[in-house]
Design an enzyme around this catalytic site. Sequence first.
Site, PDB file in Angstrom:
ATOM      1  CG  ASP A 262       1.284 -12.499  -3.974  1.00  0.00           C
ATOM      2  OD1 ASP A 262       0.408 -12.528  -2.900  1.00  0.00           O
ATOM      3  OD2 ASP A 262       0.856 -11.660  -4.877  1.00  0.00           O
TER       4      ASP A 262
ATOM      5  CD  GLU B 183      -2.091 -15.202  -1.381  1.00  0.00           C
ATOM      6  OE1 GLU B 183      -2.917 -14.627  -0.936  1.00  0.00           O
ATOM      7  OE2 GLU B 183      -1.578 -14.979  -2.402  1.00  0.00           O
TER       8      GLU B 183
HETATM    9  C1  GLC Z   1      -1.889 -11.707  -2.163  1.00  0.00           C
HETATM   10  C2  GLC Z   1      -1.611 -10.943  -0.960  1.00  0.00           C
HETATM   11  C3  GLC Z   1      -2.399  -9.716  -0.852  1.00  0.00           C
HETATM   12  C4  GLC Z   1      -2.355  -8.895  -2.184  1.00  0.00           C
HETATM   13  C5  GLC Z   1      -2.521  -9.478  -3.362  1.00  0.00           C
HETATM   14  C6  GLC Z   1      -2.058  -8.936  -4.460  1.00  0.00           C
HETATM   15  O1  GLC Z   1      -3.288 -12.211  -2.125  1.00  0.00           O
HETATM   16  O2  GLC Z   1      -1.668 -11.412   0.151  1.00  0.00           O
HETATM   17  O3  GLC Z   1      -2.212  -8.761   0.181  1.00  0.00           O
HETATM   18  O4  GLC Z   1      -3.108  -7.754  -2.154  1.00  0.00           O
HETATM   19  O5  GLC Z   1      -1.923 -10.924  -3.390  1.00  0.00           O
HETATM   20  O6  GLC Z   1      -0.628  -9.060  -4.597  1.00  0.00           O
END
Ligand code: GLC
Length: 624
Positions: free
Chosen positions: A277, A319
């Site tokens: 993440d 991500e």
């Molecule tokens: C990522 C997740 C998102 C979240 C962020 C903070 O971007 O996909 O949903 O708000 O991380 O953890």
Amino acid sequence: MSDDVTADVARIVATLPVADPDFLARVDEELPRLHGLFRTLYGDRDDSAERLASVVSLAARSWQERPPELKAHDHTREAEPTWFESERMLGGVCYVDRYAGGLRGIRDRIPYFQELGLTYLHLMPLFESPEGNSDGGYAVSSYRRVDPKLGTMAELKDLAADLREAGISLVVDFIFNHTSDEHEWARKAVTGDPRFDDFYLIYPDRTMPDAYERTTREIFPDDHPGSFVQLADGRWVWATFYHFQWDLNYANPAVFEAMAGEMLFLANQGVEVLRMDAVAFIWKRLGTPCESLPEAHLLLQAFNAVLRMAAPSLLFKSEAIVHPDEVSEYISPGECRLSYNPLQMALTWEALATRDGRMLQQALARRHALPAGTAWVNYVRSHDDIGWTFADEDAAELGIHGHSHRRFLNDFYVGRVDGSFAKGVPFQENPRTGDARIAGTTASLAGIETGDAGGEDRVVLAHALALSTGGIPLLYLGDEVAQLNDYAYLSDPAEAGDSRWVHRPRRVDGDVDRADASTPAGRVFARLSRLIDVRRATPEFAGNELIPFDAHVDAIVAFLRPGADGGVLVLANVSDHAASVDAVTLSGLASDTEDLVEGRRVSLHDGLEVAAHAVLWLRVTHRT
Ligand code: GLC
């Protein structure tokens, strides 16, 4: 290896509690790499060597505890290391509570997942997190406890085994940029426990926050301005996202060690892919945007090396929802083998809005290729907003001005533009900068909610692209039955401030709808199921190789997925009118082709007409 590295490595290996030759061979392979990374990241600290040794011994203990069935699975994957490139791969993603009530409910859905053809299941964050707003679980209070409302860690482990048995890999988030403010480490850091002092970035006054904020972006401006929030005692803590999500301080190797422990714990529960993440944010340096810094990559490589030692079959998925140049930097076998493809996702929506496929076509030509042994995760939408992350310089080449184009797209998707078919909701609209992103389910954004005649076709078209460009296609569960926006979030105080809840509807029991061809749900389900079946039976769709095909029509996105003496030619018309590709353009191909979706012969002899919003998957051969 230099002599001092060899000596260090030998010293560490000599103290390991494990004699397993497989493990030791992997340590031989990975430790020099990890050693180098530690030297760069932490070389100026006194505790660097000691931390490195304890990380390796952590890996050794974790390997000892790794259940035999997972070790066997490691071997299976070793024999077929690019398993995730298969044309049979299909991902699904859902919230445990919203989709199935809890982990047991998810288990009960396995037959449906199999019917759909899933081989990968991403369960949204399911760990213990604060009551009320927890950013959908992205504020983690413990990585070792499942949110009791969803189930237990033992149930998660059993579920992972059942999924594995059903040919489905379990994917969970590794939320390692931050923890919730209720995490034990956070509580201890605030109360002055010296072991946790340095786990977060806490400053006594605004001097450092002001200095950092000169160059950082605001990520959740609806929640708080800048990158810091104030604690009750007047100090300031770094919080990139919500005020209750505190960024970890990776300049402290104790944080690396602690999080490596949490990662290995999850690996041993049977998780097969960790969704890394918010990777762009994990390293901070004054005077920079604190996004995608070189050290962020080194950290991921260091986690990767630890993983290779102790849970070798596990994969990282990146991500990184950032500039496309930066997205690709996270993708390599030594870092993240998988990555979301936010550019293809955003440009699919861009093409549908503009009825012009040129930006998407350009991206496929320029930004699709990946290193061997890695793959995109191609998705139509996720649980997050849609951000227009294309490169301004790419747009400029097509005469498109990035900033105003983003404004247009935001206006289009919230229905402020004539000719819009979409029913989206703005997310994090920032009046100061004019930035915004878009929330909405696929069906609502594509026009089904507004009753636009092309709505269903657009849902199918967007998925047909994600299913055919390569890598792992990822379905947001519920989209296959055309679920619409859910506005109930507006009356829940914990959700009302975060419009992404509009596109996270609870599952309606699709079993009724999906068999009924008189409903959008039934029709979309039947058409997507057909595409999924065809993809599974089409070896050309494996891997990532894609040759752009210039159809000489702006409305048509086209590419070849190469095969033996031709391949599969994909043609997608993103406009509201039929468009034709002329015979000369197609003259390099034999005129007799097969439409794989409809199962009929199609002749290219006189050119080809592609209906509005249609996608063709044609098996073609080169003219000899
Ligand atoms: C990522 C997740 C998102 C979240 C962020 C903070 O971007 O996909 O949903 O708000 O991380 O953890």
